[in-house]
Write an enzyme that holds these catalytic residues in place. Structure first.
Site, PDB file in Angstrom:
ATOM      1  N   SER A 167      -1.683 -33.945 -65.896  1.00  0.00           N
ATOM      2  CA  SER A 167      -2.181 -33.736 -66.066  1.00  0.00           C
ATOM      3  C   SER A 167      -2.837 -32.498 -66.554  1.00  0.00           C
ATOM      4  CB  SER A 167      -4.292 -34.064 -66.097  1.00  0.00           C
ATOM      5  OG  SER A 167      -5.215 -33.232 -66.341  1.00  0.00           O
ATOM      6  N   TYR A 180     -10.030 -34.894 -59.259  1.00  0.00           N
ATOM      7  CA  TYR A 180      -9.933 -35.425 -60.225  1.00  0.00           C
ATOM      8  C   TYR A 180      -8.262 -33.946 -60.354  1.00  0.00           C
ATOM      9  CZ  TYR A 180      -6.813 -36.544 -64.532  1.00  0.00           C
ATOM     10  OH  TYR A 180      -6.828 -37.113 -65.250  1.00  0.00           O
TER      11      TYR A 180
END
Ligand code: BGC
Length: 282
Positions: A167, A180
């Site tokens: 990401s 995350y």
């Protein structure tokens, strides 16, 4: 000359059908979102595809049917990537059906967002288990098979390829999403350490770092016009990403066209990692 600086977006949809011909790909979490986009692009590029899923069996079978419609083979296999026995069983089923693996795409991932002081240990652990430990478990099975089999030059110049779906948050800190962001930062050094260790075996390991891609995981960030307007202030290229943007790049990165690409993260984010706040400030 007057230039239109906001042209209509023309999205290419197809990938050359020979890019991955004869290769066997396993894509985790492929029943929706980015995983589905990658499964379709790899099928279009000629790879046979395992569509891994943990929930929504119907959607997984639909993706497998969509891949088959491109002319490639596909099967759906259920497994929780954070569970060692389920991962081992999934690879065994793949080898029984397809013989081997050439491409692993570690895509399965999720969010459990919370303010830091309200984050439970269960929220923390669940995200780390799926996003990071899941990538370790699947990569380990793939590397075992790549080393056992070695290079088959008619198929690929590499013994195997692993693509970790990371990401922009492997480098952009993200308040309210510490679990995350920590998992994605972890993926970065897992990927690089594994790339360094396995390069002598002709195994290539890379990451893709998507920005905001229109999928269910971030619906809140694009589903209303106000949210979309806010989101676009973070994206210099001024459009949200589509799953096909990631699919095409993954097919290329897994192919011999990218044979000298190893140990790197390809950000596909419309410039989200360019610190857009500094375009006018600083
Ligand atoms: C997250 C999305 C988010 C995007 C950009 C992704 O990794 O899963 O929810 O929209 O990063 O911030």
């Amino acid at each position: 000359m007057v230039r239109n600086n906001a042209p209509d977006v023309v999205m290419p949809t197809c990938t050359p059908p020979t890019l991955l011909k004869g290769q066997k790909a396993l894509i985790t979490g492929a029943n929706s979102g980015i995983g589905r986009g990658i499964a379709l692009a790899m099928g279009q590029a000629g790879a046979d595809v395992v569509v891994n899923y943990v929930a929504d069996e119907g959607a997984a079978h639909e993706v497998a049917a969509e891949v088959k419609a491109t002319g490639s083979n596909a099967i759906a296999i259920k497994a929780d990537v954070s569970k060692e026995d389920q991962v081992e069983a999934m690879f065994k089923t793949m080898f029984d059906e397809f013989g081997t693996i050439d491409i692993l795409v570690n895509n399965a991932g999720l969010q459990r967002d919370a303010a830091f002081d309200e984050m439970t240990l269960a929220d923390w652990q669940f995200v780390l288990d799926v996003n990071l430990t899941g990538q370790f478990l699947c990569a380990r099975e793939a590397v075992r098979e790549f080393k056992r089999r070695g290079v088959v030059s008619e198929v690929s110049c590499a013994a195997g390829k692993i693509i970790c779906i990371s990401s922009v948050h492997e480098v952009i800190p993200w308040a309210g999403h510490a679990n995350y962001a920590a998992s994605k930062g972890g993926i970065m050094l897992l990927m690089k350490s594994l790339a360094q260790e396995t390069a002598p075996y002709r195994i290539r390991v890379n990451s893709i770092g998507p920005g905001a891609i229109r999928t269910p995981i971030n619906r809140g960030a694009w589903a209303t016009s106000e949210a979309m307007e806010r989101l676009l202030t973070l994206i210099p290229y001024n459009r949200i990403g589509e799953t096909a943007d990631i699919g095409r790049a993954a097919a290329w990165l897994a192919s011999d066209q990218a044979d000298y690409v190893n140990g790197t993260t390809l950000f596909i984010d419309g410039g989200m990692t360019l610190y857009p706040g500094f375009a006018t400030g600083g």
